[in-house]
Design a protein around this motif. Sequence first.
Motif, mmCIF file in Angstrom:
data_model
loop_
_atom_site.group_PDB
_atom_site.id
_atom_site.type_symbol
_atom_site.label_atom_id
_atom_site.label_comp_id
_atom_site.label_asym_id
_atom_site.label_seq_id
_atom_site.Cartn_x
_atom_site.Cartn_y
_atom_site.Cartn_z
ATOM 1 N N ASN A 189 -1.070 64.858 -10.266
ATOM 2 C CA ASN A 189 -1.918 63.405 -10.225
ATOM 3 C C ASN A 189 -1.174 62.574 -11.322
ATOM 4 O OD1 ASN A 189 -3.728 61.464 -10.113
ATOM 5 N ND2 ASN A 189 -4.978 62.700 -11.395
ATOM 6 N N LEU A 190 -0.626 61.437 -10.739
ATOM 7 C CA LEU A 190 0.207 60.655 -11.667
ATOM 8 C C LEU A 190 -1.054 59.654 -12.256
ATOM 9 C CD1 LEU A 190 2.933 59.423 -12.490
ATOM 10 C CD2 LEU A 190 2.759 57.903 -10.804
ATOM 11 N N VAL A 191 -1.066 59.773 -13.335
ATOM 12 C CA VAL A 191 -2.201 58.737 -14.071
ATOM 13 C C VAL A 191 -1.594 57.546 -14.472
ATOM 14 C CG1 VAL A 191 -4.027 58.812 -15.958
ATOM 15 C CG2 VAL A 191 -3.361 60.911 -14.868
ATOM 16 N N VAL A 192 -1.863 56.606 -13.872
ATOM 17 C CA VAL A 192 -1.174 55.180 -13.925
ATOM 18 C C VAL A 192 -1.946 54.413 -15.180
ATOM 19 C CG1 VAL A 192 -0.106 53.463 -12.906
ATOM 20 C CG2 VAL A 192 -0.154 55.553 -11.827
ATOM 21 N N THR A 193 -1.322 53.828 -16.054
ATOM 22 C CA THR A 193 -1.694 52.907 -16.901
ATOM 23 C C THR A 193 -2.574 51.697 -16.579
ATOM 24 O OG1 THR A 193 0.229 53.389 -17.893
ATOM 25 C CG2 THR A 193 -1.333 51.531 -19.095
ATOM 26 N N ASP A 194 -3.982 51.876 -16.941
ATOM 27 C CA ASP A 194 -4.871 50.823 -16.471
ATOM 28 C C ASP A 194 -5.580 50.653 -14.956
ATOM 29 O OD1 ASP A 194 -5.125 50.137 -19.177
ATOM 30 O OD2 ASP A 194 -3.433 48.528 -19.054
ATOM 31 N N VAL A 195 -4.555 50.803 -14.032
ATOM 32 C CA VAL A 195 -4.711 50.521 -12.614
ATOM 33 C C VAL A 195 -5.074 52.132 -12.042
ATOM 34 C CG1 VAL A 195 -3.650 48.233 -12.505
ATOM 35 C CG2 VAL A 195 -2.290 50.460 -12.096
ATOM 36 N N GLY A 196 -4.833 52.992 -12.619
ATOM 37 C CA GLY A 196 -4.974 54.482 -11.844
ATOM 38 C C GLY A 196 -5.237 55.562 -12.942
#
Length: 342
Positions: free
Chosen positions: A216-223
């Motif tokens: 699971n790619l945890v994306v800064t602020d948006v995801g």
Amino acid sequence: MHEAMLYTPLQDGKVGCQLCARRCTISDGKLGYCRVRKNEEGTLYSLVYGKACSANPDPIEKKPLWHFHPGSLVMSIATVGCNFRCQFCQNWQISHEREIFGRDLLPDKIVELALKTGCSGVSYTYTEPTIFFEYAYDTAKIAKQKGLFNTFVTNGYLTPEAIETIAPYLDAATVDFKGNANPKFYERYCHVPSVDPIFTALKAMKNAGIHIEITNLVVTDVGDDVKDAEKLAKWIVEELGEETPLHLLRFYPHHQMSNLPPTSIKALEAAANASTQAGLKYVYLGNVPGHQGANTICANCGALLIERLGVHTTSVRLTRQGHCPACNLPIPIILPEDLSST
Ligand code: SF4
């Protein structure tokens, strides 16, 4: 050009592709969404069969597969094309490419190369293997005959028909979620209308007996919403089991999202805590070299079992049967036959 698998002729010279959940209807002379499958007078062709844009031995940990043959090498194959358009894709030069390029490398030569370079398996990776399905399928069949295993690194958007077809030859799969599996994130940043097919595919893979690890790619602020991370972890526990490895990956700025900073360690650790509390036993942090979250800890007694640095396994402390040496808990890791224990 190589005739495609899993398509049906439709009216007016159109064809329906059933490889991935987009299920494109393709008119004569046109390409599918992935740009590598073409309808020529009612026959669907793969344009990338035998055209490898990557063919390198990689540590299996790079996929990441951390509970499957640790310490092995896998011949890693890709072609151009993809059925997603992720704005943060780190391989966008090949996945979003419009021109077909690559070195001529037929399936038997891939297997030969794998054996020559000391690989234990072949991994179909970097771009989405579903869109080069015929190439992967033929290679996987030969690889199996020669005693190698096969693994997919996939966005999980393949159809149940595609899974049923590849399952007899597919040993393991890394299924990549992005943005904590938030449907709006997928719509906005990957151009994917629904995440439901990914969950359906995961259940089909589980039923087919394929070893599954999830990223699971945890994306800064948006995801990076921690509630989404918790929801995903709960689904994994309920549908795939609490022993399914989950890799929470740090986002680094790429492609059209190079304006965002890398995911903070705090956000990754919050997602990891939520996932552990939801019941997952093996939650890892990825893309953070040197972080303790890359190691395997016994879920029962807390003993350190496997240490990793980056994409390398640096030590394994399991019994020959794959148990924790301190408390004898069976650890759900498929070990290579020649891995000696300490
Ligand atoms: S594999 Fe390509 S052509 Fe087939 S449904 Fe998916 S995007 Fe469309």
